[in-house]
Write an enzyme that holds these catalytic residues in place. Structure first.
Site, mmCIF file in Angstrom:
data_model
loop_
_atom_site.group_PDB
_atom_site.id
_atom_site.type_symbol
_atom_site.label_atom_id
_atom_site.label_comp_id
_atom_site.label_asym_id
_atom_site.label_seq_id
_atom_site.Cartn_x
_atom_site.Cartn_y
_atom_site.Cartn_z
ATOM 1 N NE ARG B 53 0.075 -0.007 -0.697
ATOM 2 C CZ ARG B 53 -0.097 0.132 -2.008
ATOM 3 N NH1 ARG B 53 0.519 -0.659 -2.835
ATOM 4 N NH2 ARG B 53 -0.884 1.063 -2.481
ATOM 5 C CB THR B 54 -5.184 -1.099 3.647
ATOM 6 O OG1 THR B 54 -4.135 -0.133 3.717
ATOM 7 C CG2 THR B 54 -5.848 -1.218 4.995
ATOM 8 C CG HIS B 131 -3.865 3.860 7.496
ATOM 9 N ND1 HIS B 131 -4.408 2.650 7.907
ATOM 10 C CD2 HIS B 131 -3.494 3.667 6.203
ATOM 11 C CE1 HIS B 131 -4.357 1.786 6.910
ATOM 12 N NE2 HIS B 131 -3.809 2.381 5.868
#
Lengths: 153, 305
Positions: B53-54, B131
């Site tokens: 995802r990131t 994060h």
């Protein structure tokens, strides 16, 4: 203190660190990076009675005048310490230690997963907080046993 | 204070957060308006740990801004395998890019990297640390669904090692939020995060049982109990499965509850929950693109947060 009780003689030139919390003298020497190999005359008295501290240690280093920034770091383990600069047997300067804002390169981070433990070209850096120090990189807080985290030279 | 990098959530003020979220809402409403804004821009992707995802959402974000990426690839295929330090890697890569997205297994890696380079560094996860770009999309999702003030949120699962939890909890202290932390004893928040939360005057309560707090929640943020963070497989096996939710669990919850998860999930959320109105986690993942477009826009245009 009478001659019978005198444990360490006066020094001619150098620094006397007095009112060190009992049992912390060797850690004070570690902080200062003094291990005897420098050839300096060093006297250590440990766990002697003190009105203020109960038990105190005293460290005498001959022919070396410690800077204020050097001794500030000592405040982390010996907050009551006093620093006496000696010249020709006289105390020419007497200072209390001040807590520094940061401690660079002296302590190792106990978090094994911290980037400062990963063989990177970076010195450890800790911010001094109310009751301990905190790694600037990973945030780990050290409150107890600070001296146990003094990085080996 | 001028900030060139995004390293931790604690560096973000309410104004910083709202600036990014407002920008993300504008972009979400009209993505075409920024399609060519960063035509020459190159975003470096340095992922020393796996990511779906990131990494993909940062890649999509810069492409939708007209830019492109340069990708370090996997550790196995890069000079890291030859023993290159992170400090050297980022100093080399900064010459190829206008900003650098870094994921690394060591806590504090992004902070250190930022000391070695002049281009903006975005922390995309540093070990069990932080994060913060995930936090921005989490906050965006919360704001879109239930608003960010007078909010009651439950954060559940691996609070000790979960970097998305650490960043989210710290960022939420900027808002009027009651934070409930639900975890087994062994996975409670670490001391460093508690320190920051207490310093910020956060309202927080800790629980071991979701049911005692579920009815009052507006948001339930579920996290994976991460196998890779456990030194001991037996300990992992023992704890995994204790903090799962399914459709029955949610019968106690408000109909407007937003169930969130940074993903990937393993078995913390039963697939049957996906079809319920409370399931918000895929929307949350999709929000990664407009929010990261907004973050890149702020960092590349103003060079500061």
């Amino acid at each position: 203190m009478s001659d019978r009780e005198l444990r360490v003689s006066k020094i001619r030139n150098g620094t006397v660190i007095d009112h060190v919390s009992g049992g912390q003298a060797l850690n004070v020497l570690s902080i200062l990076g003094i291990d005897g190999s420098e050839g300096l005359g060093v006297s250590v008295v440990m766990n002697v009675p003190s009105d203020r501290l109960g038990l105190k240690d005293v460290v005498k280093v001959e022919d070396r005048e410690l800077s204020q920034s050097e001794v500030d770091v000592i405040s982390l383990i010996a907050p009551e310490a006093t620093i006496n600069i000696i010249r020709e047997f006289d105390v020419v300067e007497k200072n209390r230690v001040d807590r520094p804002e940061t401690v660079v390169g002296l302590l190792s981070c106990p978090n094994r997963n911290c980037i400062t433990n990963a063989n990177e070209p970076v010195e450890t850096k800790f911010d001094v907080v109310d009751d301990g120090v905190r790694c600037t990189y990973c945030g780990t807080i050290i409150r107890e046993e600070l001296a146990a985290h003094i990085a080996p030279e | 204070m001028r900030q060139d990098h995004l390293i931790t959530a604690t560096q973000l003020s309410r104004a910083d957060i709202e600036a990014v979220l407002d920008r993300a809402a504008e972009i979400d409403a009209d993505p075409g308006a920024v399609a060519d804004r960063y035509r020459e821009a190159v975003l470096a992707l340095c992922f020393f740990e796996p990511s779906t995802r990131t990494k993909m959402s940062f890649e999509t974000a810069i492409k939708r801004l007209g830019g492109s990426t340069t990708d370090m690839g996997t550790v196995e295929s890069s000079s890291v395998k030859k023993g290159e330090s992170l400090a050297d890697t980022v100093r080399v890569v900064e010459g190829y890019a206008d900003a650098l997205v870094l994921r690394h297994p060591s806590e504090g890696a992004a902070k250190m990297a930022a000391e070695f380079v002049d281009v903006p560094v975005i922390n995309a996860g540093d070990g069990a640390g932080q994060h913060p770009s995930q936090t921005l999309l989490d906050l965006y999702t919360i704001r879109e669904n239930v608003g960010l003030d007078d909010l009651s949120i439950g954060i559940m699962g691996d609070l000790k090692y979960g970097r998305t939890v650490h960043s989210l909890a710290e960022a939420l202290t900027n808002f009027d939020v009651r934070q409930h932390f639900i975890s087994p004893e062994s996975l409670k928040l670490p001391r460093s995060v508690r320190f920051d939360l207490h310093n910020s005057g956060a309202q927080l309560r800790e629980h071991t049982d979701l049911e005692e707090v579920l009815p009052e929640l507006d948001v339930l943020y579920v996290t994976r109990i991460q196998r890779e963070r456990f030194p001991d497989e037996t300990e992992y096996e023992q704890i995994a499965g204790e903090y799962q939710i399914d459709a029955d669990t949610l019968e106690l919850a408000d109909d407007d509850l937003a169930v969130m998860h940074p993903l990937p999930r393993v078995d913390e959320i039963d697939p049957a929950v996906d079809s319920l109105s409370q399931a918000t986690y895929f929307e949350q993942a999709h929000n990664g693109v407009p929010v990261r477009m907004a973050l890149l826009d702020v960092l590349l245009s103003e060079g500061e947060l």
